[in-house]
Design a protein around this motif. Structure first.
Motif, PDB file in Angstrom:
ATOM      1  N   LEU A   1     -16.229 -10.612 -21.102  1.00 30.18           N
ATOM      2  CA  LEU A   1     -15.334  -9.460 -20.972  1.00 30.18           C
ATOM      3  C   LEU A   1     -16.108  -8.164 -21.179  1.00 30.18           C
ATOM      4  N   SER A   2     -15.927  -7.224 -20.264  1.00 29.83           N
ATOM      5  CA  SER A   2     -16.608  -5.934 -20.398  1.00 29.83           C
ATOM      6  C   SER A   2     -16.054  -5.164 -21.591  1.00 29.83           C
ATOM      7  N   PRO A   3     -16.945  -4.695 -22.486  1.00 32.08           N
ATOM      8  CA  PRO A   3     -16.447  -3.993 -23.668  1.00 32.08           C
ATOM      9  C   PRO A   3     -15.888  -2.612 -23.341  1.00 32.08           C
ATOM     10  N   ARG A   4     -16.166  -2.095 -22.132  1.00 29.33           N
ATOM     11  CA  ARG A   4     -15.738  -0.742 -21.797  1.00 29.33           C
ATOM     12  C   ARG A   4     -14.421  -0.699 -21.045  1.00 29.33           C
ATOM     13  N   MET A   5     -13.838  -1.855 -20.782  1.00 29.43           N
ATOM     14  CA  MET A   5     -12.577  -1.855 -20.041  1.00 29.43           C
ATOM     15  C   MET A   5     -11.444  -2.285 -20.956  1.00 29.43           C
ATOM     16  N   THR A   6     -10.269  -1.725 -20.742  1.00 29.48           N
ATOM     17  CA  THR A   6      -9.118  -2.188 -21.503  1.00 29.48           C
ATOM     18  C   THR A   6      -8.745  -3.575 -20.988  1.00 29.48           C
ATOM     19  N   VAL A   7      -7.980  -4.288 -21.778  1.00 26.63           N
ATOM     20  CA  VAL A   7      -7.582  -5.634 -21.379  1.00 26.63           C
ATOM     21  C   VAL A   7      -6.796  -5.586 -20.076  1.00 26.63           C
ATOM     22  N   ARG A   8      -5.964  -4.559 -19.924  1.00 20.64           N
ATOM     23  CA  ARG A   8      -5.197  -4.412 -18.675  1.00 20.64           C
ATOM     24  C   ARG A   8      -6.146  -4.311 -17.488  1.00 20.64           C
ATOM     25  N   ASP A   9      -7.188  -3.468 -17.612  1.00 24.24           N
ATOM     26  CA  ASP A   9      -8.109  -3.281 -16.496  1.00 24.24           C
ATOM     27  C   ASP A   9      -8.916  -4.540 -16.204  1.00 24.24           C
ATOM     28  N   ILE A  10      -9.261  -5.271 -17.283  1.00 22.37           N
ATOM     29  CA  ILE A  10     -10.011  -6.514 -17.099  1.00 22.37           C
ATOM     30  C   ILE A  10      -9.195  -7.508 -16.282  1.00 22.37           C
ATOM     31  N   ILE A  11      -7.928  -7.630 -16.647  1.00 17.45           N
ATOM     32  CA  ILE A  11      -7.086  -8.605 -15.939  1.00 17.45           C
ATOM     33  C   ILE A  11      -6.772  -8.110 -14.524  1.00 17.45           C
ATOM     34  N   ALA A  12      -6.653  -6.790 -14.355  1.00 23.15           N
ATOM     35  CA  ALA A  12      -6.253  -6.245 -13.047  1.00 23.15           C
ATOM     36  C   ALA A  12      -7.400  -6.229 -12.049  1.00 23.15           C
TER      37      ALA A  12
ATOM     38  N   GLU B   1       1.176  -4.439 -26.009  1.00 23.10           N
ATOM     39  CA  GLU B   1       0.295  -3.766 -26.968  1.00 23.10           C
ATOM     40  C   GLU B   1      -1.162  -4.230 -26.755  1.00 23.10           C
ATOM     41  N   HIS B   2      -1.330  -5.544 -26.567  1.00 20.47           N
ATOM     42  CA  HIS B   2      -2.676  -6.088 -26.330  1.00 20.47           C
ATOM     43  C   HIS B   2      -3.327  -5.458 -25.108  1.00 20.47           C
ATOM     44  N   LEU B   3      -2.545  -5.216 -24.055  1.00 18.12           N
ATOM     45  CA  LEU B   3      -3.109  -4.761 -22.781  1.00 18.12           C
ATOM     46  C   LEU B   3      -3.763  -3.387 -22.894  1.00 18.12           C
ATOM     47  N   ARG B   4      -3.323  -2.598 -23.861  1.00 15.97           N
ATOM     48  CA  ARG B   4      -3.883  -1.252 -24.004  1.00 15.97           C
ATOM     49  C   ARG B   4      -5.202  -1.243 -24.767  1.00 15.97           C
ATOM     50  N   ARG B   5      -5.509  -2.340 -25.438  1.00 14.76           N
ATOM     51  CA  ARG B   5      -6.694  -2.329 -26.310  1.00 14.76           C
ATOM     52  C   ARG B   5      -7.956  -2.782 -25.585  1.00 14.76           C
ATOM     53  N   PHE B   6      -9.086  -2.652 -26.295  1.00 18.01           N
ATOM     54  CA  PHE B   6     -10.368  -3.099 -25.764  1.00 18.01           C
ATOM     55  C   PHE B   6     -10.708  -4.472 -26.345  1.00 18.01           C
ATOM     56  N   PRO B   7     -11.550  -5.255 -25.666  1.00 16.38           N
ATOM     57  CA  PRO B   7     -11.801  -6.637 -26.101  1.00 16.38           C
ATOM     58  C   PRO B   7     -12.337  -6.773 -27.530  1.00 16.38           C
TER      59      PRO B   7
ATOM     60  N   VAL C   1      -0.002  -8.133 -13.623  1.00 18.92           N
ATOM     61  CA  VAL C   1      -0.791  -8.257 -14.850  1.00 18.92           C
ATOM     62  C   VAL C   1       0.120  -8.607 -16.023  1.00 18.92           C
ATOM     63  N   ARG C   2       1.271  -7.925 -16.101  1.00 18.81           N
ATOM     64  CA  ARG C   2       2.181  -8.194 -17.228  1.00 18.81           C
ATOM     65  C   ARG C   2       2.703  -9.616 -17.187  1.00 18.81           C
ATOM     66  N   THR C   3       3.000 -10.082 -15.972  1.00 10.76           N
ATOM     67  CA  THR C   3       3.544 -11.445 -15.852  1.00 10.76           C
ATOM     68  C   THR C   3       2.526 -12.483 -16.335  1.00 10.76           C
ATOM     69  N   ILE C   4       1.297 -12.360 -15.826  1.00 13.33           N
ATOM     70  CA  ILE C   4       0.303 -13.390 -16.174  1.00 13.33           C
ATOM     71  C   ILE C   4      -0.105 -13.248 -17.639  1.00 13.33           C
ATOM     72  N   ALA C   5      -0.150 -12.004 -18.144  1.00 16.03           N
ATOM     73  CA  ALA C   5      -0.498 -11.799 -19.552  1.00 16.03           C
ATOM     74  C   ALA C   5       0.537 -12.469 -20.447  1.00 16.03           C
ATOM     75  N   ALA C   6       1.809 -12.324 -20.075  1.00 17.60           N
ATOM     76  CA  ALA C   6       2.863 -12.934 -20.892  1.00 17.60           C
ATOM     77  C   ALA C   6       2.713 -14.451 -20.911  1.00 17.60           C
ATOM     78  N   LYS C   7       2.356 -15.027 -19.769  1.00 15.67           N
ATOM     79  CA  LYS C   7       2.161 -16.480 -19.716  1.00 15.67           C
ATOM     80  C   LYS C   7       1.011 -16.910 -20.621  1.00 15.67           C
ATOM     81  N   CYS C   8       0.024 -16.029 -20.786  1.00 17.10           N
ATOM     82  CA  CYS C   8      -1.109 -16.327 -21.659  1.00 17.10           C
ATOM     83  C   CYS C   8      -0.886 -15.774 -23.070  1.00 17.10           C
ATOM     84  N   ARG C   9       0.345 -15.476 -23.393  1.00 15.12           N
ATOM     85  CA  ARG C   9       0.755 -15.000 -24.713  1.00 15.12           C
ATOM     86  C   ARG C   9       0.002 -13.731 -25.151  1.00 15.12           C
TER      87      ARG C   9
END
Lengths: 331, 358
Positions: free
Chosen positions: B133-144, B175-181, B163-171
């Motif tokens: 996972l790239s440390p410079r991308m937010t989790v949302r950007d990584i998944i997108a 809030e997680h999507l806005r953060r960095f890895p 992104v929200r749908t698949i993120a929810a499936k992966c629990r």
């Protein structure tokens, strides 16, 4: 008197974010010829504990005043934490205590032959000539099952395969005849068939050399195969310790039970794997009370408020859990 | 329960044995035939050019909807085989056919336009959630990112929705999507990697040692998640692992590799109940038992895996095999059908099976 006596070891690291507790109030003993398995997940403090035995932790490590580590050798007793100068520390580092690591490439200098490194270490710790050191080294390489030992003596670490490198490291660690051997995940990077060979070798060497061993691993199967006693660590606390059969068959602490339930077992493919809920908390946010309460299925309000004391569950079998102590009736 | 795009009917979890070769109508999702991946090494001014046979004439069928395990030690070629099935490594010989009911691809001859389409349908989950996972991308950007790179979604809203749908499936929550890895633990990072791999709605997922770097208590959680996602999204996995106990628990089929060759393949229960190849037997018995009273019962293999640049003649395993005879040293055994789905490449399996009481 035990070979190794660790009492109330508490160790914190000074960091930019303040003092981080890595090990808290850890006490255990080890006799000569005994193998203690130190189990825990990443961040449990098992490696930090082991390194403290040789005072190998970095400069920013702060030992609490009542922490004690005593090494009882035949001639003398060494108070490890009071050792200061490099010369004093040499008594233990590579002398009375040796360590083998997970990654053998990291403990051999890449540009010095294996033989030169072994000889250098022997001359440093024993009053012997270079020629004698060479003989001892080659004998040791041969003893750990390295074929053509005299030739390997002049080779570099990169020329050996993974399994052979691990054997060479064991040979180097044992050549000074240490009283205590610390093995930090020595088989984790190895393939399973090679791991079986190295475990066998280590068992033979324990019998032959009679030193005490601290075997650090996250693999309970490896512990079951090698250790006499087990100590289970979680977030810097020793939550349970006891004879290996007792701990594996009748685990007392909910964390130990959780670890065993999460482990895929070959003889039981039908029971679904049970993860321990939640994640290991950051060491910066150590939970109050019992450190395991954030993930514990048995947690009650008292677990959040006060730290459970050790209770005995049989000979040498101790665990720190309020609920289990009540349910099982501590001895 | 959501249905997969295109309304493909749920595949049976374990297709009947007859579905493999005999009857043509229920084809496997992906099938390799005599697949070879060789890498040239050396060939400098003074060194002779050598061939490293990472994968050597491997034939393998992965049934649709299966959790297919591929095991072997380091240097066995299991990762290279996984990469070849994703067309992520140059293929030297043989063929790979991919057929998911909507499209049929011959992967070796695939033109570039179709390769882009195949990338949406076949994805990889990496081993190390810290490196992937790239440390410079937010989790949302990584998944997108895969959605944007492959042009799957047209608008930012559609991307966010997916992104929200698949993120929810992966629990993972909003809030997680806005953060960095760096703010996440190993288990959470692996869930991010999984979400990234699954965001393009792939049918085929290669999970290469995807739980090897995780702690035991977290590993079980990720394995359960992979299994749940398989049922929900109708996925077919190629699960590459060195850990046989993990494979035994999660996979329905297992293939065992040694030095670039497939030595045995069978349904999981069958393989663990009655392993036939001496290498499989040795692998199984080398797993440290949790019973302290069962010490030293392992059947020990001598030596180490030979170099793939200079493999032994005949059966590649003969240098370490306790049962090797002359024929093993001279002739390479072919995979032999011993039951409907159980295949083994050993000259002596029948003879050796007589001595087993399973």
């Amino acid at each position: 008197m035990s070979l190794l006596d660790v009492q109330h070891l508490t160790l914190q690291f000074r960091t930019d974010e303040g003092l981080v507790t890595a090990v808290e109030d850890v006490s255990f003993e080890l006799d000569a010829g005994e193998v203690l398995g130190l189990v825990g997940e990443s961040g449990s403090g098992k490696s930090v504990t082991a390194k403290a035995l040789m005072k190998l932790n970095p400069e920013n490590a702060v030992y609490a005043p009542d922490s004690r580590i005593e090494l009882n050798l035949q001639q003398r007793t060494i108070d490890v934490l009071s050792l200061k100068s490099g010369k004093d520390l040499q008594l233990i580092r590579g002398g009375a205590v040796s360590m083998i690591f997970q990654e053998p490439m990291a403990s051999f200098a890449p540009a010095i032959t294996i033989g030169d490194q072994m000889v250098e270490q022997l001359i440093l710790h024993k009053q012997i000539s270079k020629r004698e050191a060479r003989t001892i080294s080659i004998e040791m390489l041969d003893r750990v099952g390295i074929s053509d030992a005299a030739k390997r003596f002049d080779q570099y670490a990169f020329e050996l395969s993974g399994g052979m490198r691990q054997r060479a490291m064991i040979a180097m660690a044992l050549s000074t005849r240490p009283s205590l051997l610390i093995a930090d995940e020595p088989t984790t990077a190895l393939d399973v068939t090679i791991q079986a060979q190295v475990i066998d070798l280590m068992k033979d060497l324990i019998r032959e050399f009679g030193m005490g061993i601290i075997f650090i691993t996250h693999d309970l199967g490896v512990i079951a195969q090698t250790a006499d006693k087990v100590a289970v660590m979680y977030l810097g606390k020793l939550v349970e310790q006891g004879p290996v059969r007792e701990v594996i068959r009748h685990p007392a602490h909910p964390y130990t039970r959780g670890l065993l339930n999460a482990l895929p077992k070959l003889d039981d493919l039908d029971t679904p794997l049970q993860p321990i809920p939640g994640d290991i908390p950051s060491p910066l946010e150590r939970p109050s009370g019992c450190v395991f309460h954030t993930r514990c299925p048995l947690a009650e309000s008292r677990c959040r408020e006060s730290v459970p004391e050790y209770e005995s569950f049989g000979t040498g079998h101790k665990a720190a859990c309020f609920v289990t102590a009540e349910q099982r009736g501590a001895v | 329960m959501s249905t997969s795009p295109g309304g493909v009917a749920p595949a049976p979890r374990t297709p009947p044995a007859s579905a493999r070769r005999e009857s043509g109508h229920d084809t496997p999702l992906i099938r390799a035939d005599k697949l070879s991946v060789h890498f040239p090494i050396g060939g400098g001014l003074f060194t002779r050019k050598q061939m490293l046979r990472a994968v050597d004439e491997v034939s393998l069928s992965i049934p649709k909807g299966s959790f297919f395990g591929l095991v072997g030690e380091s240097g066995s070629g299991k990762t290279t085989l996984g990469r070849a099935m994703l067309r992520a490594t140059p293929i030297t010989g043989g063929s790979i056919a991919y057929s998911d009911g909507e499209v049929h691809y011959d992967l070796v001859e695939l033109p570039k336009s179709q390769l882009i389409e195949y990338r949406k349908r076949a994805q990889l989950i990496f081993q190390d959630p810290y490196a992937a996972l790239s440390p410079r991308m937010t989790v949302r950007d990584i998944i997108a990112e895969p959605l944007e790179v492959m042009g799957i979604t047209a608008t930012r809203e559609a991307t966010d929705e997916r992104v929200r749908t698949i993120a929810a499936k992966c629990r993972l929550n909003l809030e997680h999507l806005r953060r960095f890895p760096h703010a996440f633990s190993g288990g959470q990072r692996q869930r991010i990697s999984i979400a990234r791999a699954l965001v393009s709605s792939p049918r085929f997922v290669v999970a290469d040692e995807s739980v090897a770097a995780l702690d035991v208590s977290i590993q079980a959680d990720i394995l359960n998640l992979l299994k749940a996602l398989q049922n929900e999204l109708q996925l077919t996995y190629l699960f590459i692992s060195h850990d046989l106990s993990v494979v035994a628990h999660i996979c329905d089929h297992v293939a065992v590799m040694y030095l670039g060759r497939l030595v045995e393949t069978a349904p999981t229960r069958e393989l663990f109940r009655a392993p036939r190849h001496p290498y499989t037997k040795a692998l199984l018995s080398a797993i440290p038992s949790l019973d302290p009273d069962q010490r030293g019962t392992a059947q020990k293999l001598e030596g180490e895996i030979p170099s793939p640049t200079n493999p032994p003649s005949g059966c590649k395993f003969h240098t370490r095999c306790p049962y090797a005879i002359d024929v093993c040293r001279n002739t390479e055994p072919e995979l032999d059908h011993m039951g409907t789905e159980h295949e083994v490449a050993c000259h002596r399996w029948q003879e050796l099976a007589l001595h087993d009481y399973d």
